[in-house]
Design an enzyme around this catalytic site. Sequence first.
Site, mmCIF file in Angstrom:
data_model
loop_
_atom_site.group_PDB
_atom_site.id
_atom_site.type_symbol
_atom_site.label_atom_id
_atom_site.label_comp_id
_atom_site.label_asym_id
_atom_site.label_seq_id
_atom_site.Cartn_x
_atom_site.Cartn_y
_atom_site.Cartn_z
ATOM 1 N N TYR A 32 -7.859 -3.839 3.249
ATOM 2 C CA TYR A 32 -8.418 -4.141 1.932
ATOM 3 C C TYR A 32 -7.473 -3.740 0.816
ATOM 4 C CZ TYR A 32 -9.460 0.808 1.028
ATOM 5 O OH TYR A 32 -9.344 2.146 0.789
ATOM 6 N N ARG A 51 1.243 -5.376 -0.531
ATOM 7 C CA ARG A 51 0.705 -4.370 0.398
ATOM 8 C C ARG A 51 -0.376 -4.977 1.284
ATOM 9 N NH1 ARG A 51 -1.509 1.182 -2.041
ATOM 10 N NH2 ARG A 51 -3.263 -0.164 -2.644
ATOM 11 N N ARG A 99 -18.590 -9.843 20.500
ATOM 12 C CA ARG A 99 -18.038 -8.486 20.478
ATOM 13 C C ARG A 99 -17.212 -8.163 21.722
ATOM 14 N NH1 ARG A 99 -18.854 -3.233 21.872
ATOM 15 N NH2 ARG A 99 -18.208 -1.722 20.281
ATOM 16 N N HIS A 101 -13.462 -5.577 22.406
ATOM 17 C CA HIS A 101 -12.423 -4.818 21.702
ATOM 18 C C HIS A 101 -11.125 -5.597 21.528
ATOM 19 C CE1 HIS A 101 -15.196 -1.590 22.339
ATOM 20 N NE2 HIS A 101 -14.406 -0.714 21.735
ATOM 21 N N LYS A 146 -3.731 0.107 4.898
ATOM 22 C CA LYS A 146 -4.950 0.252 4.085
ATOM 23 C C LYS A 146 -6.120 -0.342 4.857
ATOM 24 C CE LYS A 146 -6.236 0.279 -0.819
ATOM 25 N NZ LYS A 146 -6.765 1.634 -0.837
ATOM 26 N N GLU A 178 -2.505 13.871 1.359
ATOM 27 C CA GLU A 178 -2.964 13.092 0.199
ATOM 28 C C GLU A 178 -4.452 13.349 -0.008
ATOM 29 O OE1 GLU A 178 -2.845 8.814 0.750
ATOM 30 O OE2 GLU A 178 -3.566 8.965 2.804
ATOM 31 N N LEU A 202 -1.055 6.815 2.439
ATOM 32 C CA LEU A 202 -0.980 5.460 1.900
ATOM 33 C C LEU A 202 0.074 5.449 0.789
ATOM 34 C CD1 LEU A 202 -2.383 2.599 1.964
ATOM 35 C CD2 LEU A 202 -3.504 3.343 -0.138
HETATM 36 N N1 PDD Z 1 -7.882 4.125 -2.856
HETATM 37 N N2 PDD Z 1 -4.478 7.213 -0.701
HETATM 38 C C1 PDD Z 1 -5.636 6.731 -0.215
HETATM 39 C C2 PDD Z 1 -6.142 7.246 1.073
HETATM 40 C C3 PDD Z 1 -6.345 5.747 -0.938
HETATM 41 O O1 PDD Z 1 -7.491 5.254 -0.467
HETATM 42 C C4 PDD Z 1 -5.836 5.306 -2.200
HETATM 43 C C5 PDD Z 1 -6.531 4.258 -3.021
HETATM 44 C C6 PDD Z 1 -4.635 5.863 -2.665
HETATM 45 C C7 PDD Z 1 -4.011 5.420 -3.957
HETATM 46 O O2 PDD Z 1 -3.494 4.117 -3.847
HETATM 47 P P1 PDD Z 1 -3.389 3.156 -5.113
HETATM 48 O O3 PDD Z 1 -2.627 3.886 -6.131
HETATM 49 O O4 PDD Z 1 -2.660 1.969 -4.573
HETATM 50 O O5 PDD Z 1 -4.795 2.838 -5.554
HETATM 51 C C8 PDD Z 1 -3.979 6.799 -1.879
HETATM 52 C C9 PDD Z 1 -8.570 2.990 -3.424
HETATM 53 C C10 PDD Z 1 -8.522 2.928 -4.904
HETATM 54 C C11 PDD Z 1 -9.981 2.953 -2.875
HETATM 55 O O6 PDD Z 1 -10.104 3.093 -1.656
HETATM 56 O O7 PDD Z 1 -10.933 2.764 -3.620
#
Ligand code: PDD
Length: 284
Positions: A32, A51, A99, A101, A146, A178, A202
């Site tokens: 996403y 990305r 379904r 895997h 992501k 993070e 991320l």
């Molecule tokens: N989250 N690290 C993680 C685990 C994240 O889920 C996000 C962003 C970031 C920051 O990434 P960016 O600057 O590209 O938004 C870092 C989004 C906003 C969310 O899940 O809502």
Amino acid sequence: MGFAILNGEIIERSNAMVDVEDRGYQFGDGVYEVIRVYNGKMFTVEEHLNRFERSSKNIGITLPFAKEQVKEQLENLIKKNNLQLGIIYMQVTRGTAPRNHTFPSGDVKPTVVAYTKELSRPTENMQTGVKTILVEDIRWLRCDIKSLNLLGNILAKQQAAEAGCFESIQHRGEDVTEGSSSNIFIVKNGVIHTHPSNNLILKGITKDVILDLCSKNGIAVEERVFTKEDLNNADEVFLSSTTAEVMPIVKIDGRKVKNGSPETVTRRLQALFTEEIENQCGKL
Ligand code: PDD
């Protein structure tokens, strides 16, 4: 509720339905993006679409639309929903199949969904700073993707919420990785430190904008792993994300960061970041 995009078509959001055997629903088998919209314009859209493509490729999903097409669809969605200030949420899953895997056969089409949400800038928190807690990072080893699989992240965020905090700062042993939905930065003696963009975090789009602003404005940065001890001894701590922008952190586990109020480098970056938004999307 407005309109949503389902597989390239803009339809009433209440009609945007996916099957119970959609692999996103059953396995979290998809990826996403969250894109910021200011003044009806998408911020850093190319970076988000790149990305999105990279995450999809990493899990073997071929996007059914070219990047330019997706961008046009999203622009149309913003217009249709008359969105000025908010976000676009977009995801792709491996599609609907009985379904199992293992991946379904090649003729199963990915499901692509997008919708918008009004969301103001978090100006009050950006002014005062936010509280955080430290939690062990229990996630998998491909945090660079992501992925829709966010269990580790949501459990960490829920712990923060239950502690009355804005965010959890995750660590693997002594090393800070993070936030649950953000990247983490510390400032020590005028130098910014943040985790390198490898498989353990991320690669945030906001993080990259900040690093770029630092290099253009002579602010020293070291992308290197820092520890919980470094965090506790930092002059300033802040987080970054699409929705939170540059957010000062003033407390960690109940302990004040330095004086307990947002400091110089963070303030400067907030101003530079706002300028960058205005360069791309117009006056705020
Ligand atoms: N989250 N690290 C993680 C685990 C994240 O889920 C996000 C962003 C970031 C920051 O990434 P960016 O600057 O590209 O938004 C870092 C989004 C906003 C969310 O899940 O809502």
